[in-house]
Scaffold this motif. Structure first.
Motif: not given
Lengths: 270, 356
Positions: A227-232, A234
């Motif tokens: 989520m940290q890389f591909l979430g809202t 970033y």
């Protein structure tokens, strides 16, 4: 000199794809967007305690189940004639030729309320299976996907145990139980320990399994990092910090475990 | 002798690998007029039109996929790949514009822009029409199984109804999921107010025990097979699902919903800008839009194509693909939010999903 030359490609490979990425993770974890040094990324870590706890617990359960299934399986396999052993090894490897995602997706269809198992249960008048979207389903997915990584290392160590040692023990009057406890088990420990590493580490960081089989209801570490890389939002810095903390806890876990093995039987660290 | 055999086997293996690689090599060589690298959503085009484009222009198309706006952003941001044409959604386009990651388009090279429906022009994400050419759009609605749910569903309240416990599916991303809660509460999809977001979060937390699973494309399987009874998803995908399960129904909630537009853009660093513009222009042609619409079931931005296609559809499908003005007026398009607001969305989402 010659052997050193052969090591060059391997060293380049390691540097490019192992060392540099780890250094990058460390750098990202201790910097912010402006590139300045900071501990900020680690400050909120306690709020993820439940995610850490759940991931390590589920991974540990899956690893233990893998040992309980994988160890006897390896021992039994090693007692068969070698042609049979080849077939068994092949059967264990076979599912790995298919994509990991597909296999997990298939488990979703198997475990669903309208899935294969429930339909079979329905045929004999039993209520449908209520297991999909639970932690149980996640553990089943982990065990299924990672079992080969437990069986193969144990099997390869067990087959190499010198038969004469076991015969010697028997000649000296040891009961089958004692032979196992005093000879087979200690000699197979290196296989078990590397099996544990190869199952536990990917199980801790998995994310597809929890999304497909856990219904996305309980986040695991892999999901959190993804989520940290591909979430809202970033935020690769926070993602790296979480990954780093995870790596450190994994190393500590494996260190503790290594205390149970003697010098030879150590789990692979890093 | 035995060694000889091994060596021959090895040589053969090397030859095989070589042949395969050579095959790939010739496959990816540039066309007579260069190439263009396109990155689009999966299953979001009729791939035959790519061949048509290559034939007409002599430009070789390298076609790749992304699966979420955020993945695309992350790839562009890390410089992991160089694309010539990308097709992100509205809010991501405005983020890319804000962060200076898009090239301005030369509309002299895109005469077919005239074919685009005016309702898609000058939208909030690209108000001056400088960076993007709309490709497809659609609405989010509630899809439900009429054999499992007897009441007529009219609004978002159905997703929070305890009677459907265990049969509800929900979006597996913060923006869409919180968006639904916000709409249900009567707030804007694009709110940055902490109080409103907290209220929406409280609603989702209440809803969590009722939810069977948080899903994205798994929703196809789960609704088609009757595993779940109700869930929010895209209108175009409903038309795909109903082919496999005619018991499914679609409704645009009365409280309003999210309307999205996916538009073609050229990212900074594109090495084939002229080819990219030729590709964008080609994608606006009416017959190309018709082919794509037929394949994916979303609504093309080409007005003429929509008119032709609507006549081929039955009334129900036409109403879903081409919603009336009354429906459109109830819709809201996602805007890009401030980094602080995005961090808030992510924090609430993590809290929701890490709880017991």
């Amino acid at each position: 000199m010659k052997t050193k030359l052969f090591a060059v490609p391997y060293i380049i490979w390691m540097a490019l794809f192992v060392c540099i990425p780890i250094v990058l993770i460390v750098v990202y974890a201790f910097t912010n967007d402006a590139g300045a040094f900071t501990f900020e990324n680690f400050k909120g870590m306690t709020s993820y305690a439940s995610v850490f706890g759940r991931s390590f617990l589920l991974a540990a359960i899956a690893t233990i189940i893998c040992i309980l299934i994988g160890y006897p399986l390896s021992i039994v396999m090693s007692k068969f004639p070698s042609n049979w052993q080849k077939i068994f090894t092949m059967l264990i490897m076979l599912p790995m030729w298919m994509n990991f995602l597909l296999r997990t997706y298939a488990w979703m269809s198997i475990l669903e309320k309208t899935g294969l198992i429930s339909q079979l249960l329905g045929l004999v008048g039993l209520p449908p299976l209520d297991i999909i979207n639970t932690n149980t389903a996640v553990v089943i997915g982990m065990v299924y996907n990672f079992l080969p990584f437990m069986v193969l290392p144990i099997y390869s160590v067990v087959t190499k145990i010198d038969r004469s040692l076991i015969e010697a023990a028997q000649d000296l009057g040891a009961t089958p139980g004692k032979v196992f406890k005093k000879v087979t088990l200690p000699l197979s420990l290196p296989g078990v320990l590397s099996g544990i590493t190869m199952v536990f580490v990917p199980a801790v960081s998995t994310f597809v399994i929890s999304q497909l089989l856990g219904g996305g209801k309980h986040m695991l570490l892999g999901d959190l990092i993804e989520m940290q890389f591909l979430g809202t939002a970033y935020n690769p810095h926070l993602g790296s910090a979480i990954a780093l903390v995870m790596m450190i806890i994994v190393i500590i876990c494996l260190r503790i475990m290594n205390r149970f093995g003697d010098g030879e039987g150590q789990a692979v660290i890093l | 002798m035995k060694n000889m055999k091994k060596i021959i086997a090895l040589l053969l293996a090397v030859c095989c690998v070589g042949a395969v690689m050579a095959g790939c090599g010739s496959g990816s060589s540039a066309g007579t007029n260069g190439e263009v690298t396109v990155c689009n959503w999966g299953e979001y085009i009729d791939e035959d039109v790519l061949d048509q484009f290559e034939e007409e222009t002599g430009i070789k198309v390298n076609y790749t996929y992304f699966n979420s706006n955020e993945t695309l952003y992350s790839t562009l941001n890390t410089g992991g790949a160089s694309y010539d044409v990308i097709i992100p959604s509205d809010y991501m386009i405005s983020r890319l514009i804000d962060e200076g990651m898009l090239e301005q388009l030369d509309f002299a090279n895109i005469p077919n822009y005239a074919l685009i429906d005016d309702q898609y022009k000058g939208l909030e994400y690209d108000p001056d029409e400088l960076y993007s050419v709309p490709y497809m759009g659609g609405t989010v609605g509630i899809i439900y199984n009429t054999t499992m749910i007897e009441d007529e569903i009219t609004g978002w309240s159905a997703l929070f109804d305890p009677r459907y416990e265990g049969d509800i599916l929900m979006f597996d991303n913060p923006r869409d999921a919180l968006g639904i809660a916000l709409l249900y509460l009567g707030y804007s999809l694009n709110t940055e107010s902490e109080a409103e977001l907290n209220e929406a979060y409280a609603l989702l937390e209440q809803q969590k025990p009722l939810v069977q699973a948080y899903v994205m494309d798994q929703i196809f399987d789960k609704l088609e097979s009757g595993e779940a009874a109700i869930g929010p998803y895209y209108a175009g995908d409903y038309l795909t699902m109903i082919e496999n399960n005619p018991d499914l129904a679609f409704v645009v909630p009365e409280e309003g919903t999210n309307q999205f537009v996916d538009a073609m853009c050229i990212p900074k660093g594109s090495e084939n800008k002229a080819n990219a513009e030729a590709f964008i222009n080609f994608m606006c042609e009416t017959d190309v839009c018709l082919a794509n619409m037929d394949m994916i079931g979303y609504t093309s931005a080409n007005a003429e194509a929509c008119e032709i296609y609507a006549q081929e559809l039955d009334e129900e499908a036409a109403a879903i693909m081409f919603p009336s003005e009354e429906v459109i007026n109830r819709c809201e398009v996602f805007k890009n939010l401030s980094p602080e607001a995005l961090a808030m969305y992510d924090a609430l989402w993590t809290k929701l999903k890490s709880g017991a």
